[in-house]
Every structure is written in C-alpha cells, then in structure tokens.
Design an enzyme around this catalytic site. Structure first.
Site, short mmCIF file in Angstrom:
data_model
loop_
_atom_site.label_atom_id
_atom_site.label_comp_id
_atom_site.label_asym_id
_atom_site.label_seq_id
_atom_site.Cartn_x
_atom_site.Cartn_y
_atom_site.Cartn_z
N SER A 174 0.64 -1.26 0.22
CA SER A 174 -0.07 -0.10 0.21
C SER A 174 0.85 1.25 -0.07
O SER A 174 1.84 1.35 -1.01
CB SER A 174 -0.99 0.06 1.19
OG SER A 174 -2.09 0.90 1.04
N ASP A 201 -8.74 -5.31 -5.84
CA ASP A 201 -8.40 -4.38 -4.81
C ASP A 201 -9.41 -3.40 -4.78
O ASP A 201 -9.68 -2.57 -5.85
CB ASP A 201 -7.08 -3.72 -5.21
CG ASP A 201 -6.66 -2.91 -4.12
OD1 ASP A 201 -7.18 -2.59 -3.05
OD2 ASP A 201 -5.23 -2.65 -4.34
N HIS A 254 -6.61 -6.10 -1.50
CA HIS A 254 -5.63 -5.24 -1.39
C HIS A 254 -4.69 -5.80 -0.41
O HIS A 254 -3.34 -5.55 -0.74
CB HIS A 254 -6.17 -3.86 -0.63
CG HIS A 254 -5.12 -2.57 -0.34
ND1 HIS A 254 -4.59 -1.96 -1.57
CD2 HIS A 254 -4.59 -2.34 0.61
CE1 HIS A 254 -3.84 -1.07 -1.35
NE2 HIS A 254 -3.65 -1.27 0.35
#
Length: 479
Positions: A266, A358, A395
């Site tokens: 991330s 995601d 994600h």
C-alpha cells in the site's frame, strides 16, 4: 423467503458423542506444529460413510478477539474427510479449499468493529482448535455456544502455527533515528537483507519480517510514523530516514554487503519506489498494491517535498452499511495533478504485485502507468520490471496463509475500509506471490503477468539482485 433452521436435539448430540461408531473418530493435521506460511493436510477419519459433518476452527488473536471458520463436508464411503481433495458444501467457504479452516477465519465478537487478525506478538504461537460435529450445524456453532446448544464434538485437535522460526532472533532497533525490529535467521550469515514496510495505518507490523527470517532473509520491520518517538502522523516522510535504515541493515555482520531489497504494501509501496530511486544500495523493490505516486503524503529530501503528492477526492467515497468505506475511486480525478515517481530511473529490479479485486484504490491502474513508463524508457530491460496480477485478490496480500481480510477498521479513517478480494483466490495469490516453495495447487484462473504490455511474460523467477529469494514461484498467464 426465510428458511428456518431446525435446532438439533440435545439427545441426538449426546448420543453422537457416546456412540461407539465414533470411538475411532480423529483429526490429523500434518505437519504440526509448523510455520504460518506452510500448508498442512487436514484428514478426518473414523466417521460414518457418506454423511454430512461440520468442521470448525477457532483461535483467539493477540488482542483477545476470537475468530472462527465453519465448513460442512460430506464424508466418503470409508468415513474419511480429506480437505486436500474434498469440497466444502457449505459454511464460510465452499469448494476444495485445503487451507480454508485457517485462511478463511472471521471475527465472532462485538468487542471491536471489523477487527483484522492481530499478530502484535509474533513470538506467540497461533493456536487453532479444530473440532468435528455430526450434521450441518455450523449455524448453531456460530449463533449459540456449544454448551447451550448441547453440541458435543466427535473429536478435537490443536494445531500450532508459528511466525518466528526455530533459532531466529528478534532484536528491537533503536539506532540514530531508526526504530523498528530486526528479524535474523538462524546462524551467522551473511544473509540477504530486506527492509519491510506496510501502509498508512502506522505503527509496526512484524509478521512478514518474522517469516522472511524463518526462510533465510534478514528482515528489518521498519515503521515510519506513529511508533515510539517517531512522528505521530504521516506528513513527515524523510528519505534520509529510510536511507539510514538501509545503512543500519547493511552494517550488521549478519547481512550481505551486496545490497538490500525493500518490500512495501500500500503506502509502503511508493516509499519503496522512492528508496529504490534514491538509495543505491536498494537493489530490489517489491511493490504490493502500491501507487506510482506519493500517495497521501509527499516524500521529502532535505526538508523539501520531492514531488507533488497524490491527493484523495473524498467526494467519491462509497459508503456501505455499518459505515464501511469503499475508496476505490478516490484518485480518479486527482491523478493528473500529481507527479509520478520516475520509475524509469530505478537502476535495480522491480517486482509489482497487483490484486485484481483491490477495492482500496486503483492499484492495477498505478501498476499499468508505471510499467508503461518504465518500458518506454527501457525497452530492452523488460525483465527488470515485472508486474503480476492475481484475479480475485484484494488489497491486503500477505504472506501465505495469513488470514484473508476483506474489510477492517483503519485508524486513520476512524472507520472500516473495504479491501476487496475473495478468500479462495486471495489465499492462492498469497501462496504463489510470497512463497519460496512450489504451490501445492494452482488456482484455476490465478495470475496474469504482463497485462500491461510486453513486460514479464510467465518467466518467473524474478532475479533478486542481492539474492533475496522470497518470490520465485513460476506464474501462469490468465486463461
């Protein structure tokens, strides 16, 4: 139409527990104990043939939050349930999912809102309790405790999964400005080194570093805000801090001097890109659902922003029930205002992992922008910038068999964030992308590498310049 669940009688449950037919019922988990990233075989035997049973796994994390998974299976004619080959017909998952009882666990407590499984203490074994019940009773196991329901398991087993490998060392780090925890493999080395970063929640997460050390990599779990005496917010990102961390890692006698790798999830992904760009000793960058822009906060050098950061347009947030936030489209209109990280100038190798489902942000688009830019400037270096996309993965792509999480509370948002993915595809993605062993089974539509142009045909292993070997499983093109 509402289907009313008929409650099993206490008499039936009591009989099933004492019936001599089940005296040999047992659960075998092999290997056990094992590391968290290892697959296991779960085999239940001594059952009646061609009958439905409920399997349950239960565990309490480091914050005392209970998690569980239930699944209904039908035994074969020999009274055996083998999770490696037999499909679940109901419960938290369906189909053949050998690690479903460990990877598909969900919280069953109202203590916290949408908790993510916590590995706050990586030295603590993750202890799963497995049990088998007669009939399809998953509903009752979740809605009513075993004592109240009168459900007595036919058999039980305990299975331990470890994050810290035997002989590995866990060393708190407080060196100059650098804070974190160093995880060292067993032995004296020298080992390949990696700096390990996560995202915008801040603090420290050590479970990936611990597993890397168990596999022979010296891993520095590096927080960059909201930890000890580091800044409390994400606005103060200094490239000098990350360079100091790299030099600290290289200063250790146990670490190879050929250079280090960096892995970031991330927000940690764009930090890793900046590290690979600005710090010559970073030879490999692994990006997991990251951005090719400085997301949320700019990276600074000598106290000045290196580039204009990528901002979020909160007007585009989608609000689901129970205040769960879908942030997927927050950057659609702001991308043109931000400055891309000049990935084409990164001298080392880049490996970019993308979750095809995601929901946190457009990681696939970010990877496409970066890949096209890199290849435009480096058409003869396709093997140095590779992108793999995993259908059905969300994600939070973690080490193999870390429990799947599709939504969880986020401190900075003060609410729950939708991460995306489904348990089966996401677990397979974790197994393939972050495993150093061949997968026991390939997902049916698992991976596409090079959806974004000519880069990275199915030709893994990726060459880790300082011999970091955490990613080297062959990948297959999406069908």
């Amino acid at each position: 139409m509402v289907h009313h669940m008929r409650r099993p009688s206490h008499h039936t449950a009591a009989l099933s527990a004492s019936n001599s037919t089940y005296s040999a019922a047992s659960i075998a988990v092999t290997p056990s104990p094992c590391l968290m990233d290892e697959p296991v075989k779960v085999l239940i035997s001594g059952l009646q043939g061609n009958e439905v049973y409920t399997l349950q796994s239960s565990i309490t994390d480091c914050r005392d939050v209970p998690f569980t998974a239930v699944a209904h299976y039908k035994s074969d004619d020999k009274g055996v349930i083998d999770l490696t080959r037999m499909p679940a017909i109901g419960g938290h998952f369906t189909g053949v999912f050998p690690m479903g009882l460990f990877a598909a666990i969900l919280p069953v407590s109202n203590k916290l809102k949408d908790p993510r499984f916590s590995f706050r203490d990586v030295t603590k074994p993750q202890t799963f309790e497995l049990s088998v019940h007669e009939g399809a009773v998953g509903y009752y196991l979740l809605m009513v405790d075993q004592v109240t329901s009168g459900l007595t398991p036919l058999c039980k087993a305990v299975h331990e999964r470890h994050l810290v490998g035997e002989g590995c060392r866990v060393l708190p780090v407080k060196s100059g400005r650098v804070r974190g925890v160093l995880h060292l493999p067993r032995g004296s080395g020298p080992f390949p080194g990696v700096v390990d970063l996560f995202g915008s929640a801040g603090g420290i997460m050590e479970h990936r570093s611990a597993l890397l050390a168990a596999r022979g990599v010296a891993a520095l779990s590096l927080p960059f805000f909201n930890y000890q005496d580091l800044p409390t917010d994400i606005d103060s990102l200094q490239i000098e801090y990350f360079e100091e961390a790299v030099q600290f890692l290289l200063s250790r006698d146990e670490v190879s001097k050929e250079g280090v790798g960096a892995i970031g999830t991330s927000k940690g992904g764009d930090i890793v890109l900046d590290m690979a760009l600005a710090i010559p000793d970073v030879k490999v960058a692994v990006i997991i659902n990251g951005s090719c822009f400085s997301a949320e906060a700019a990276m600074q050098s000598n106290g000045k922003d290196i580039r204009t950061p990528l901002t979020f347009d909160v007007s585009r947030v989608k609000i689901q029930r129970d205040l769960r936030f879908d942030f997927l489209h927050l950057t659609e209109e702001t991308v043109s205002e931000a400055e891309i990280i000049p990935v084409e100038r990164i001298p080392g190798d880049v490996f970019w992992v993308v979750g095809g489902d995601d929901k946190n942000w457009t990681s696939e688009k970010f990877a496409q922008i970066a890949s096209e830019r890199y290849l435009k400037h480096n058409p003869h270096a396709q093997d140095k910038f590779q992108v793999v996309r995993y259908k059905g993965a969300g994600h939070l792509i973690e080490p193999p068999y870390v429990p799947f999480c599709d939504v969880s509370y986020h401190r900075m948002v003060n609410g729950s964030v939708v991460w995306g993915g489904n348990a089966v595809d996401h677990t397979n993605a974790q197994h393939i992308a972050l495993s150093n062993r061949p997968p026991s089974c390939q997902p049916s539509r698992s991976v596409t590498s090079s959806d974004f142009g000519p880069a990275s045909e199915a030709g893994y292993p990726v060459r880790f310049s300082p011999a970091i070997h955490i990613l080297h499983t062959p990948v297959t093109r999406d069908s």
